[in-house]
Design an enzyme around this catalytic site. Structure first.
Site, mmCIF file in Angstrom:
data_model
loop_
_atom_site.group_PDB
_atom_site.id
_atom_site.type_symbol
_atom_site.label_atom_id
_atom_site.label_comp_id
_atom_site.label_asym_id
_atom_site.label_seq_id
_atom_site.Cartn_x
_atom_site.Cartn_y
_atom_site.Cartn_z
ATOM 1 N N GLU A 327 0.846 -1.189 0.000
ATOM 2 C CA GLU A 327 0.000 0.000 0.000
ATOM 3 C C GLU A 327 0.884 1.244 0.000
ATOM 4 O OE1 GLU A 327 -4.122 -0.977 2.300
ATOM 5 O OE2 GLU A 327 -2.432 -0.416 3.574
ATOM 6 N N CYS A 328 0.665 2.136 -0.940
ATOM 7 C CA CYS A 328 1.349 3.435 -1.023
ATOM 8 C C CYS A 328 2.863 3.255 -0.936
ATOM 9 C CB CYS A 328 0.809 4.382 0.055
ATOM 10 S SG CYS A 328 1.152 6.123 -0.298
ATOM 11 N N GLY A 329 3.493 3.578 0.177
ATOM 12 C CA GLY A 329 4.938 3.404 0.285
ATOM 13 C C GLY A 329 5.358 1.975 0.065
ATOM 14 N N THR A 427 -1.326 -0.877 -4.386
ATOM 15 C CA THR A 427 -2.223 0.264 -4.571
ATOM 16 C C THR A 427 -1.598 1.501 -3.940
ATOM 17 O OG1 THR A 427 -3.392 -0.100 -2.469
ATOM 18 C CG2 THR A 427 -4.258 -1.234 -4.418
#
Length: 436
Positions: A327-329, A427
Site C-alpha cells: 500500500e502506497c509506500g 495500490t
C-alpha cells in the site's frame, strides 16, 4: 455510563490533537478510563491517542464505513468513563459527494453518536470575529450540538477578555484559554505529525500538555458538557476478510501506515500476524502465506532499503510462491526504483514495474473507491474497496496490468490504478473498508 465528546475546530492546525491528548492524559491522571477515536482517514493520530490513554484508538469514517461498522468500532468505549472523538480538518469539512454514511466530515460522527462538540478556536489576528465563527459553526447544521469553546494561542489577557466577552454575548460557553506555549508543540513532517513511536519524549510532552491545559481549562466543566452515552449494540462487525491465515507484516519506521481497525479485524477473523522489519534487513516469515507492506516513509530510508539484500532477496523468493501486497509506500518499494527528494535513484525490489520519484513533489490526497479488475489478497475481482490516498510522489512509470478502476470521491477516474504482476499487487490507497 460513558460520557462522549467530539473535539473539533474551524480548520486544521489550530490544536485539536494537542487538546485531545492533554484532556485524555489529565483525566487519566485523575483515575478515569479514557477512550479516544479519530474521525477521518488520519492513521497517525491514533498512536498518539494510545500513548495518552493507554488504550488502543481507531478511526471512524462516515465516507468509507457504514453505521454498523462505526457502531461496532465505538463499542470499545463501553467500559470507559470518557470517550473522545478527535475530528479532522474543520467541523463540517468533507467531500462533495456522500459516501457510505456521510461525507467524511467530523459533524457526521457528532450527529450519528449524539455527542456534543468542543470547539478549539485560535483567535490569532482577530477578537470578536472568533465569536462569529463559533456561532456560525453552532448554527450551521441541525443535529450537531456545540458544548463550548477552548481558546488556543491567545496573545494577552486583554485579547482573551475581548474574545470571552463576545462569546458570552453569543451564548457560547468558554471552558478555558491557552496562551502560546512552545513546549507542547508537536513536531511535523510532510505527511503530518512525526509519528508517536519516533518520539522518545512523547510521554513527557503529553504530561506537560496535560499540566498546562489543567492549569488553564476547567476540566470539570468540559467533562460536564459531554453527553451520557448508551452505545447501541452493533448489528454487525467489520465484515473484513483477512488477506491470509498467517500474514507477514512489514513494520518499522519506513512501513508504519496501516489503519489499526484493519489489524484488529484480521486478528478477530482468526488471522495470525508475523512482524518483520525491512530496515533491519529482515525477510518475511517463511511460514506465512501472504506478505503485506504498508505505507510509511520509504523515501526517507530508500538508500537503506536498496542496500538490504536479505530483505530484497527474501521478499522476491516469497513472491515466487505466495501473494505480496503493498500500500502506497509499500507499493513503491515493490516497484523497480524510487528517486528520493535529492534526486538520487534507488533500486527497489522489482516485483512490479512501478517507478516513483520525490524529486518533484506532487501531492495526491483524497478518498478512493476501487473496483478490482484483478484479485488481490483477501479480495476477489469485482470487489469495491474504499480507501484514502496521501503522498507526494510522482509516477514515472506504471507499466503492469492495472489492479483496479479507481475513482475519487466525486466519481472521477484517476490514473493511480494500482498494479498486478504475478503474485505481487499494489495500490496507492490505504484500505479502510470494503463495500458490502
Amino acid at each position: 455510563m460513558p460520557a462522549g465528546l467530539v473535539i473539533s475546530a474551524p480548520a486544521s492546525g489550530v490544536g485539536k490533537t494537542t487538546l485531545t491528548l492533554a484532556l485524555a492524559r489529565a483525566w487519566r491522571n485523575r483515575g478515569l478510563h479514557v477512550q479516544c477515536f479519530k474521525s477521518g482517514p488520519d492513521y497517525i493520530d491514533p498512536a498518539f491517542h494510545a500513548a495518552a490513554t493507554g488504550r488502543a484508538s481507531v478511526n471512524v469514517d462516515s465516507w468509507a464505513m457504514d453505521r454498523g461498522t462505526i457502531a461496532h468500532l465505538v463499542g470499545r468505549g463501553t467500559d470507559a468513563d470518557v470517550v473522545l472523538a478527535e475530528g479532522s480538518m474543520g467541523l463540517f469539512d468533507g467531500v462533495a459527494a456522500r459516501g457510505v454514511s456521510g461525507t467524511g466530515a467530523t459533524a457526521d460522527i457528532a450527529e450519528m453518536l449524539g455527542w456534543p462538540v468542543l470547539l478549539v478556536i485560535d483567535p490569532s489576528g482577530q477578537a470578536q470575529t472568533a465569536a462569529a465563527i463559533a456561532a456560525g459553526l453552532r448554527d450551521y447544521r441541525a443535529g450537531v450540538r456545540l458544548a463550548g469553546v477552548v481558546l488556543n494561542r491567545v496573545a494577552s489577557p486583554r485579547h482573551e477578555d475581548l474574545v470571552r466577552r463576545a462569546l458570552n454575548d453569543a451564548g457560547i460557553a468558554v471552558f478555558g484559554a491557552l496562551p502560546r506555549h512552545a513546549e507542547i508543540s508537536l513536531p511535523k513532517r510532510h505527511l503530518g505529525l512525526v509519528q508517536a513511536e519516533e518520539q522518545a519524549e512523547i510521554g513527557k510532552l503529553i504530561d506537560e500538555a496535560a499540566r498546562f491545559v489543567a492549569e488553564h481549562v476547567d476540566l470539570d466543566a468540559v467533562l460536564g458538557s459531554a453527553a451520557s452515552w448508551s452505545p447501541q449494540p452493533a448489528a454487525n462487525g467489520m465484515n473484513v476478510t483477512p488477506p491470509g491465515q498467517r500474514i507477514a507484516l512489514a513494520r518499522d519506521a519506513a512501513f508504519s501506515f496501516i489503519y489499526p481497525h484493519m489489524l484488529e479485524a484480521w486478528r478477530a477473523a482468526g488471522a495470525e500476524i508475523s512482524i518483520f522489519s525491512p530496515l533491519a534487513d529482515e525477510a518475511p516469515d517463511a511460514s506465512a502465506d501472504v506478505c503485506w507492506l504498508p505505507g510509511g516513509y520509504p523515501e526517507l530510508h530508500a538508500g537503506k532499503i536498496a542496500a538490504n539484500a536479505r530483505f530484497r532477496s527474501g521478499l522476491r523468493a516469497f513472491a515466487d510462491t505466495r501473494p505480496v501486497h503493498g500500500e502506497c509506500g509499500g507499493y513503491m518499494v515493490l516497484g523497480t526504483a524510487l528517486t528520493d527528494a535529492d534526486g538520487i535513484r534507488h533500486e527497489m525490489t522489482g516485483l512490479l514495474g512501478l517507478e516513483t520519484s520525490f524529486a518533484k513533489r506532487r501531492m495526491h490526497l483524497g478518498y478512493r473507491l476501487a473496483a478490482l479488475a484483478a484479485p488481490m489478497p483477501g479480495h476477489q475481482v469485482g470487489a469495491r474497496l474504499r480507501g484514502h490516498e496521501f503522498h507526494y510522489s510522482t509516477i514515472v512509470a506504471q507499466p503492469d496490468t492495472p489492479l483496479a478502476v479507481v475513482h475519487d470521491a466525486t466519481g472521477a477516474v484517476i490514473a493511480e490504478t494500482g498494479s498486478r504482476r504475478g503474485l505481487a499487487t499494489g495500490t496507492f490507497f490505504h484500505l479502510i473498508a470494503e463495500d458490502r
